[in-house]
Design an enzyme around this catalytic site. Sequence first.
Site, PDB file in Angstrom:
ATOM      1  N   ASP A  95      37.787  34.803  45.933  1.00 47.60           N
ATOM      2  CA  ASP A  95      37.924  33.351  45.871  1.00 47.60           C
ATOM      3  C   ASP A  95      38.471  32.769  47.162  1.00 47.60           C
ATOM      4  O   ASP A  95      39.313  33.364  47.823  1.00 47.60           O
ATOM      5  CB  ASP A  95      38.839  32.967  44.699  1.00 47.60           C
ATOM      6  CG  ASP A  95      38.187  33.272  43.363  1.00 47.60           C
ATOM      7  OD1 ASP A  95      37.081  32.762  43.149  1.00 47.60           O
ATOM      8  OD2 ASP A  95      38.759  34.018  42.561  1.00 47.60           O
ATOM      9  N   GLU A 146      32.847  28.639  32.232  1.00 53.87           N
ATOM     10  CA  GLU A 146      33.502  29.802  32.837  1.00 53.87           C
ATOM     11  C   GLU A 146      34.981  29.460  32.997  1.00 53.87           C
ATOM     12  O   GLU A 146      35.329  28.487  33.665  1.00 53.87           O
ATOM     13  CB  GLU A 146      32.882  30.147  34.195  1.00 53.87           C
ATOM     14  CG  GLU A 146      31.554  30.874  34.064  1.00 53.87           C
ATOM     15  CD  GLU A 146      30.998  31.358  35.402  1.00 53.87           C
ATOM     16  OE1 GLU A 146      31.650  31.135  36.445  1.00 53.87           O
ATOM     17  OE2 GLU A 146      29.905  31.952  35.400  1.00 53.87           O
TER      18      GLU A 146
END
EC number: 4.2.1.20
Length: 265
Positions: free
Chosen positions: A60, A49
Amino acid sequence: MSRIAQTFSQLSAQGRKGLIPFITAGDPYPEMTVDLMHALVKGGSNVIELGVPFSDPMADGPVIQRASERALAKKVGLRTVLEYVRAFRATDLTTPVVLMGYANPIERMGVDAFAKAASEAGVDGVLVVDYPPEECEAFAKTMRAAGIDPIFLLAPTSTEARIAQIARVASGYIYYVSLKGVTGAATIDLDAVAARIPQIRQHARLPVGVGFGIRDAATARAISGVADAVVIGSRIVQLLEEAPREQAVQYLTDFIAEIRQALDA
């Protein structure tokens, strides 16, 4: 059969679990990204990824936010990320690469233009964190037409209807977020994850990867008991943030090899 489907098919035949690491493209140093991708493979990763830097990465935690900021400061955008994939593909034609990021950079390029450019670069899957459910279907259709697997997140808060909807449009694998909140957050409740995955499998005939909160070999091993793959992001990004520049590639290879060994034990 897509590269992602092929990878999971081989893992299943071998009775092994997938290892899906995440790194932010361009971090810690733009010229190091392709070497880091190869290091991930050398250590035993099955799918990579690759995070597309974005100025407001709301899903995040602080570790990946800082990585995004560092990469953006070095002018690493979506087109640069596609160049990294193209360079990686020059010597690796088997390891799937999934771009993970936010809708804005893709929308700016244009979804059709992105699908074409990503396909030509050798991208296998795309996971857009912030696409609302009602926009997923058209996006997924465009990606699939370009030979790219549209990958989606499911969370502990996902309703039965949302799981069913994602199951209809997703391909490649399902990314199950093991925790509420942002990446790199608290510890995983293994029992809760184990209870949730069968619900997902009722709707989706796809491998399920579990991420968020996996920081070491022991946790990865435990999660692999209930999932098809483990996804590790924040811990890797933190390791690269702290590693001396000349040792970053080796540190990463060793860390991935340790996780791989635990998964195969």
